[in-house]
Design a protein around this motif. Structure first.
Motif, PDB file in Angstrom:
ATOM      1  N   THR A  34      -8.064  -5.541 -11.702  1.00  0.00           N
ATOM      2  CA  THR A  34      -8.545  -4.985 -12.970  1.00  0.00           C
ATOM      3  C   THR A  34      -7.593  -3.920 -13.475  1.00  0.00           C
ATOM      4  OG1 THR A  34     -10.842  -5.433 -12.348  1.00  0.00           O
ATOM      5  CG2 THR A  34     -10.471  -3.819 -14.098  1.00  0.00           C
ATOM      6  N   GLN A  35      -7.120  -3.057 -12.574  1.00  0.00           N
ATOM      7  CA  GLN A  35      -6.174  -2.010 -12.966  1.00  0.00           C
ATOM      8  C   GLN A  35      -4.877  -2.620 -13.493  1.00  0.00           C
ATOM      9  OE1 GLN A  35      -5.486   0.916  -9.903  1.00  0.00           O
ATOM     10  NE2 GLN A  35      -3.823   1.915 -11.044  1.00  0.00           N
ATOM     11  N   ALA A  36      -4.377  -3.647 -12.809  1.00  0.00           N
ATOM     12  CA  ALA A  36      -3.147  -4.305 -13.252  1.00  0.00           C
ATOM     13  C   ALA A  36      -3.348  -4.959 -14.616  1.00  0.00           C
ATOM     14  CB  ALA A  36      -2.715  -5.353 -12.227  1.00  0.00           C
ATOM     15  N   LEU A  55       3.261   5.778  -3.853  1.00  0.00           N
ATOM     16  CA  LEU A  55       4.376   6.398  -4.569  1.00  0.00           C
ATOM     17  C   LEU A  55       4.331   6.121  -6.064  1.00  0.00           C
ATOM     18  CD1 LEU A  55       7.140   5.498  -1.971  1.00  0.00           C
ATOM     19  CD2 LEU A  55       6.232   7.784  -2.431  1.00  0.00           C
ATOM     20  N   ASP A  56       3.702   5.015  -6.456  1.00  0.00           N
ATOM     21  CA  ASP A  56       3.586   4.677  -7.882  1.00  0.00           C
ATOM     22  C   ASP A  56       2.315   3.861  -8.067  1.00  0.00           C
ATOM     23  OD1 ASP A  56       3.777   3.980 -10.506  1.00  0.00           O
ATOM     24  OD2 ASP A  56       5.626   2.819 -10.325  1.00  0.00           O
ATOM     25  N   GLN A  57       1.229   4.553  -8.416  1.00  0.00           N
ATOM     26  CA  GLN A  57      -0.075   3.893  -8.477  1.00  0.00           C
ATOM     27  C   GLN A  57      -0.251   3.017  -9.717  1.00  0.00           C
ATOM     28  OE1 GLN A  57      -2.940   7.058  -8.476  1.00  0.00           O
ATOM     29  NE2 GLN A  57      -2.270   7.887 -10.438  1.00  0.00           N
ATOM     30  N   ASP A  58       0.689   3.069 -10.661  1.00  0.00           N
ATOM     31  CA  ASP A  58       0.568   2.296 -11.894  1.00  0.00           C
ATOM     32  C   ASP A  58       1.561   1.141 -11.972  1.00  0.00           C
ATOM     33  OD1 ASP A  58      -1.520   3.852 -12.927  1.00  0.00           O
ATOM     34  OD2 ASP A  58      -0.121   5.354 -13.669  1.00  0.00           O
ATOM     35  N   GLN A  69       0.828  -1.205   0.000  1.00  0.00           N
ATOM     36  CA  GLN A  69       0.000   0.000   0.000  1.00  0.00           C
ATOM     37  C   GLN A  69       0.866   1.260   0.000  1.00  0.00           C
ATOM     38  OE1 GLN A  69      -2.406  -0.937   3.445  1.00  0.00           O
ATOM     39  NE2 GLN A  69      -4.095  -1.721   2.184  1.00  0.00           N
ATOM     40  N   LYS A  70       1.964   1.227   0.742  1.00  0.00           N
ATOM     41  CA  LYS A  70       2.884   2.374   0.736  1.00  0.00           C
ATOM     42  C   LYS A  70       3.532   2.543  -0.638  1.00  0.00           C
ATOM     43  CE  LYS A  70       3.996   1.937   5.662  1.00  0.00           C
ATOM     44  NZ  LYS A  70       5.001   1.470   6.652  1.00  0.00           N
ATOM     45  N   ALA A  71       3.875   1.422  -1.254  1.00  0.00           N
ATOM     46  CA  ALA A  71       4.478   1.475  -2.596  1.00  0.00           C
ATOM     47  C   ALA A  71       3.516   2.084  -3.598  1.00  0.00           C
ATOM     48  CB  ALA A  71       4.915   0.082  -3.036  1.00  0.00           C
TER      49      ALA A  71
END
Length: 536
Positions: free
Chosen positions: A461-463, A427-430, A422-424
């Motif tokens: 789904t996003q991944a 910093l980079d949501q994609d 979650q912390k990662a």
């Protein structure tokens, strides 16, 4: 396609001025105006156009009668735009040959356009050129869009100029739908323009519409068959469509057309690597490094290919050099760790890195490297400590959280892993890897309190979208999320799709997951701390 100020317009201005100079010779600036007309008729170069501009300005400064002043301003504006357009041609079509002089020419063209607009703001070409010049990175994007909007309005029935303004407005837009709309209208106005077709193809590619992109690239190549950039983009579209051999051929054509360009060679090396044609990948990477010895992408592709071709000893120096050149790259660090392990250098590298962090405990990159090697050796507690040290030094390094989360997960410490993933993501949501791993945990954790099917489905789904639904392990995660939500029909559908595209090495595990969904049972991950090597 260039939008040139018309020769008829220039000659019309000059003819009018000749007539004016004969009929009215009043004003101290008349001699300079006459000289400007004479110079304009013979002008061929940017320097000669500059002389016309200076003479016109001098004539205005010295004074002209009212009629000749208007004509002089018209000639000045037209010449400013002619010089600005000639400079823009060099900036945007031949920019590489300007070297360090690029900013100088850009400022000169911008000054010319702004002077022309000050004389008459209703000139569509002036607004188009202003939009182009302000559209570069670091310029004023808001002014670019305003100028291009104005150019489109002023163009009226000038389809050629309007299509160019639409094309440039599309390039400045962050909205993909708006970009495609402008490019489609531009193509309708100028159907034979290869650059516009290529631009729309690129937009389609960004929008994960590889079939449409390929159609545009093919259409562009029927107009300009020797455009290296289009062949290169065509290769990218074919790669997305998993037509890998055709992609290699397109990259080869691009490299043939531009033998000094590294991009098509890098792309072909990457595709060859993915096809496990390591010799071909190594040769292309070597050629890249001959052209650009400091090309980090060439170094890491070569290092990976050598390592997986049982030549890891040869890869070590390339991997080490890549880290020295680009320590901020997560991919470089991953590949360095893989090469080091395959070369049997892990123990030596760990000893060296231990000494390095003892001497300089604030070296976050060294701590990351140390953590990666400990993780490769399945010494997860030490890996976690190393990644924690890196995080303490640099709390904005997403990669450190991701790697520590992976290490926690390998120890069965799922709650800790979830927190770090979650912390990662903050910093980079994609990051598709983090999205996938977190979704998997939230869908399959045996602890009831850790599972969250709805969040898992959103993340999976996003991944899947980011990876164009072409990664088997991510489709497997999507299936597990549907199963956790109780939608076993969707779970079976995506589980089967993951099996269909998976390598043989994954199919056994994926079939076990599908069997669970066929029984209407969600999948549960049961990796425990005892499953991994530990020195505790």
């Amino acid at each position: 396609m260039r939008v040139r100020i018309g020769v008829v317009l220039i000659l019309g201005v000059v003819a009018s001025l000749v007539h004016a100079s004969v009929s009215a010779a009043e004003g101290e600036g008349q001699a300079d105006l006459d000289k400007a007309i004479e110079t304009k008729l013979a002008s061929q170069t940017i320097v000669e156009l500059g002389a016309v501009i200076d003479l016109c300005q001098s004539a205005l400064d010295k004074g002209l009668d009212k009629g000749n002043e208007a004509f002089c301003n018209e000639l000045l504006s037209a010449t400013l735009l002619q010089r600005a357009e000639a400079i823009c041609d060099r900036l945007f079509d031949q920019g590489n040959d300007l070297g360090d002089q690029w900013p100088v020419f850009w400022r000169l063209a911008l000054k010319d356009v702004e002077r022309a607009i000050k004389i008459d703001a209703k000139q569509p070409l002036a607004q188009l050129l202003l939009g182009k010049l302000q559209s570069i990175p670091g310029a004023d994007g808001k002014k670019a869009r305003q100028a291009l909007d104005e150019a489109i309005q002023l163009a009226k029935d000038d389809d050629q100029l309007k299509s160019q303004a639409l094309r440039w407005r599309a390039m400045t837009s962050d909205n993909l739908d708006a970009r495609l709309k402008d490019l489609t209208e531009a193509i309708e106005l100028a159907p034979g323009d290869a650059k516009m077709l290529r631009d729309r193809g690129v937009a389609y590619l960004v929008g994960n519409r590889a079939d449409d992109a390929l159609a545009d690239f093919d259409a562009a190549l029927t107009v300009e068959s020797h455009d290296a950039a289009t062949h290169n983009y065509r290769g990218l579209a074919l790669d997305v469509l998993q037509r890998y051999e055709e992609a290699r051929q397109s990259f080869a054509k691009a490299a043939e057309l531009e033998p000094m360009a590294t991009e098509p060679l890098l792309q072909r090396a990457r595709v060859s690597f993915n096809l496990r044609k390591f010799d071909d990948s190594i040769e292309d990477a070597k050629r890249v490094l001959e052209l650009e010895p400091d090309n980090v992408d060439g170094l890491i592709i070569k290092a990976q290919a050598l390592a997986l071709d049982d030549k890891a000893d040869e890869a070590v120096s390339d991997a080490n050099r890549a880290v020295e050149m680009k320590p901020e790259s997560d991919d470089v660090l991953r590949i360095w760790a893989m090469v080091t392990e395959k070369a049997g250098k892990t123990a030596d590298a760990i000893d060296s890195l231990r000494k390095q962090v003892e001497a300089n405990p604030d070296d976050a990159v060294a701590w990351l490297q140390l953590g990666l090697l400990y993780a490769a050796e399945k010494e997860m507690p030490k890996a976690i400590d190393a990644f924690s040290a890196a995080i303490k030094i640099d709390r904005d390094r997403e990669f450190a959280y991701e790697m520590r989360a992976n290490s926690y997960l390998n120890r069965g410490m799922r709650k800790n892993a979830i927190a770090d993933y979650q912390k990662a993501l903050k910093l980079d949501q994609d990051n598709s890897g983090v999205l996938n791993n977190l979704a998997w945990l939230l869908a399959t954790a045996p602890e009831d309190e850790l599972r969250d099917g709805e969040a898992a489905l959103t993340l999976a789904t996003q991944a899947s979208e980011i990876t164009n639904y072409k990664q088997a392990h991510i489709l497997s995660t999507l299936a597990s999320a549907y199963a956790e939500m109780g939608d076993f029909e969707k779970a079976r559908e995506w589980s089967q799709k993951s099996i269909d595209i998976a390598d043989d090495s994954l199919k056994g595990q994926l079939r076990k997951e599908l069997a669970s969904y066929e029984k209407k049972q969600p999948w549960r991950e049961r990796q425990e701390e005892s499953d991994v090597k530990s020195d505790e």
